[in-house]
Design an enzyme around this catalytic site. Sequence first.
Site, PDB file in Angstrom:
ATOM      1  N   LYS A 123      53.821  34.527  40.323  1.00  0.00           N
ATOM      2  CA  LYS A 123      52.288  34.476  40.033  1.00  0.00           C
ATOM      3  C   LYS A 123      52.152  36.073  39.261  1.00  0.00           C
ATOM      4  O   LYS A 123      52.804  36.891  39.543  1.00  0.00           O
ATOM      5  CB  LYS A 123      51.488  34.178  40.774  1.00  0.00           C
ATOM      6  CG  LYS A 123      51.270  35.086  41.993  1.00  0.00           C
ATOM      7  CD  LYS A 123      51.000  34.430  43.342  1.00  0.00           C
ATOM      8  CE  LYS A 123      50.823  35.554  44.463  1.00  0.00           C
ATOM      9  NZ  LYS A 123      50.266  34.813  45.610  1.00  0.00           N
ATOM     10  N   MET A 171      42.899  57.435  29.286  1.00  0.00           N
ATOM     11  CA  MET A 171      42.930  56.196  28.817  1.00  0.00           C
ATOM     12  C   MET A 171      44.433  56.006  28.534  1.00  0.00           C
ATOM     13  O   MET A 171      45.163  55.003  29.104  1.00  0.00           O
ATOM     14  CB  MET A 171      42.164  55.720  28.012  1.00  0.00           C
ATOM     15  CG  MET A 171      42.409  54.190  27.391  1.00  0.00           C
ATOM     16  SD  MET A 171      41.187  53.718  26.205  1.00  0.00           S
ATOM     17  CE  MET A 171      39.847  54.213  26.839  1.00  0.00           C
ATOM     18  N   TYR A 213      40.032  65.999  30.399  1.00  0.00           N
ATOM     19  CA  TYR A 213      38.675  65.692  30.398  1.00  0.00           C
ATOM     20  C   TYR A 213      37.933  66.545  31.725  1.00  0.00           C
ATOM     21  O   TYR A 213      38.315  66.370  32.759  1.00  0.00           O
ATOM     22  CB  TYR A 213      38.273  64.146  30.836  1.00  0.00           C
ATOM     23  CG  TYR A 213      38.494  63.281  29.480  1.00  0.00           C
ATOM     24  CD1 TYR A 213      37.669  63.699  28.385  1.00  0.00           C
ATOM     25  CD2 TYR A 213      39.410  62.369  29.301  1.00  0.00           C
ATOM     26  CE1 TYR A 213      37.792  62.995  27.274  1.00  0.00           C
ATOM     27  CE2 TYR A 213      39.372  61.849  28.207  1.00  0.00           C
ATOM     28  CZ  TYR A 213      38.606  61.764  26.979  1.00  0.00           C
ATOM     29  OH  TYR A 213      38.616  61.233  25.884  1.00  0.00           O
ATOM     30  N   ARG A 251      40.684  30.283  52.413  1.00  0.00           N
ATOM     31  CA  ARG A 251      40.768  30.681  51.219  1.00  0.00           C
ATOM     32  C   ARG A 251      40.788  29.535  50.438  1.00  0.00           C
ATOM     33  O   ARG A 251      40.060  28.508  50.468  1.00  0.00           O
ATOM     34  CB  ARG A 251      41.911  31.646  50.869  1.00  0.00           C
ATOM     35  CG  ARG A 251      41.806  32.461  49.663  1.00  0.00           C
ATOM     36  CD  ARG A 251      42.706  33.496  49.242  1.00  0.00           C
ATOM     37  NE  ARG A 251      43.963  32.901  49.439  1.00  0.00           N
ATOM     38  CZ  ARG A 251      45.271  33.728  48.986  1.00  0.00           C
ATOM     39  NH1 ARG A 251      44.867  34.829  48.845  1.00  0.00           N
ATOM     40  NH2 ARG A 251      46.466  33.294  49.043  1.00  0.00           N
TER      41      ARG A 251
HETATM   42  C1  LIG Z   1      51.184  35.246  46.553  1.00  0.00           C
HETATM   43  C2  LIG Z   1      51.530  34.289  47.528  1.00  0.00           C
HETATM   44  C3  LIG Z   1      52.681  34.326  48.267  1.00  0.00           C
HETATM   45  C4  LIG Z   1      53.345  35.403  48.234  1.00  0.00           C
HETATM   46  O1  LIG Z   1      53.036  36.596  49.170  1.00  0.00           O
HETATM   47  P1  LIG Z   1      53.597  37.892  49.226  1.00  0.00           P
HETATM   48  O2  LIG Z   1      52.599  38.787  50.258  1.00  0.00           O
HETATM   49  O3  LIG Z   1      53.506  38.586  47.987  1.00  0.00           O
HETATM   50  O4  LIG Z   1      54.944  37.841  49.701  1.00  0.00           O
HETATM   51  C5  LIG Z   1      52.998  33.244  48.890  1.00  0.00           C
HETATM   52  N1  LIG Z   1      52.397  32.175  49.250  1.00  0.00           N
HETATM   53  C6  LIG Z   1      51.254  32.019  48.439  1.00  0.00           C
HETATM   54  C7  LIG Z   1      50.382  30.813  48.683  1.00  0.00           C
HETATM   55  C8  LIG Z   1      50.556  33.106  47.700  1.00  0.00           C
HETATM   56  O5  LIG Z   1      49.589  33.134  46.964  1.00  0.00           O
END
Ligand SMILES: *Cc1c(COP(=O)(O)O)cnc(C)c1O
Length: 341
Positions: free
Chosen positions: A36, A289, A241, A126
């Site tokens: 992701k 920046m 800056y 969550r």
């Molecule tokens: C992001 C995520 C992971 C990976 O987690 P890491 O701490 O980066 O290893 C695994 N499972 C879910 C549901 C996640 O959202």
Amino acid sequence: MTFAPLRLRLDSAALVSNWQMLARLSGSAACGAAVKANGYGLGARGVTERLAAAGCRDFFVATWREAAELAGLGVTVSVLHGVRDADMGRRPAQARPVLNSAEQVRRWRESAGGACDVMVDTGMNRLGVSLQQVADGLLDGLAIETLMSHLAAADEDSPLNERQREAFAALRGLVGAKRMSLANSAGIALGPDYHFDLTRPGIALYGGVQRTEHGAIRQVVTPQAQILQRRRVAAGETVGYNATFTAPRDIEVAILNLGYADGYLRCFSGRGQALADAATLPVLGRISMDLTAICVEAAPELAEGDWVSIAYDLPATAALSGLSQYELLTGLGARFDRVWE
Ligand SMILES: *Cc1c(COP(=O)(O)O)cnc(C)c1O
């Protein structure tokens, strides 16, 4: 297309080696990969191609747009945020949702969507359906590929880990899922009881160190920037800056094509470091920046157009900057060329 004056040097061998280490630690469980947020900033396609070639079969993204970006790679992708009405019409065929709520389960049933994954909440509060909803039959009859839950504090020795593991283990055999999956990177280090059938590391693949039990995790990402200008700054003059740095003597300064818009945030002002061969080159004054000034007294040969690396060992850089290892990676911006070696 011309190449950019800043790039991420990405180490393919280190990425694959980190995955193989996590796969070994996962024992008989399969080892997947969280890709992701554009593969934690490295580029999701580049990461997925390399890990698929190494034998990884299970990939996780947050949204359907991220899933679409992996089209054509021949891998199956789980979409962690589930499925909205807006996603139903144009789902890429190689992806399935991780259903998180009763509403998502209903939506998926009504579409006769086929195989899915399901997230159960075991204490993080969550995403995920509740244990009570599972007991009440919410999931009955669904074709569940992977039943998952997510650990809230696997990077700590928290009693929450064991509570979540026990709650999750109690679901075994109850919902007819083909596989069960609990552990992220840190969770893999908690031992075999946490591995179930499939692990889901993210940060450790990319060089992040969450627990010492992991052993040798290799750095994968090195930001590099080109020198735009080299100048002499006279004693008593200031740099950048708000004039936060004053030269204590005549010094040599290089200006890099890198700034906070690239994810090199202002917390590196006066504390970040560049590296050139053996020399360590401290950041001087504020990060702008698009620009960063470094002291190049220790590297007399460096000239306009040369490249320097930015010190980016993740645990050390997190300690230095106050940013998490996750933020250090996912904040790396779109202006970097991503160059795999
Ligand atoms: C992001 C995520 C992971 C990976 O987690 P890491 O701490 O980066 O290893 C695994 N499972 C879910 C549901 C996640 O959202």
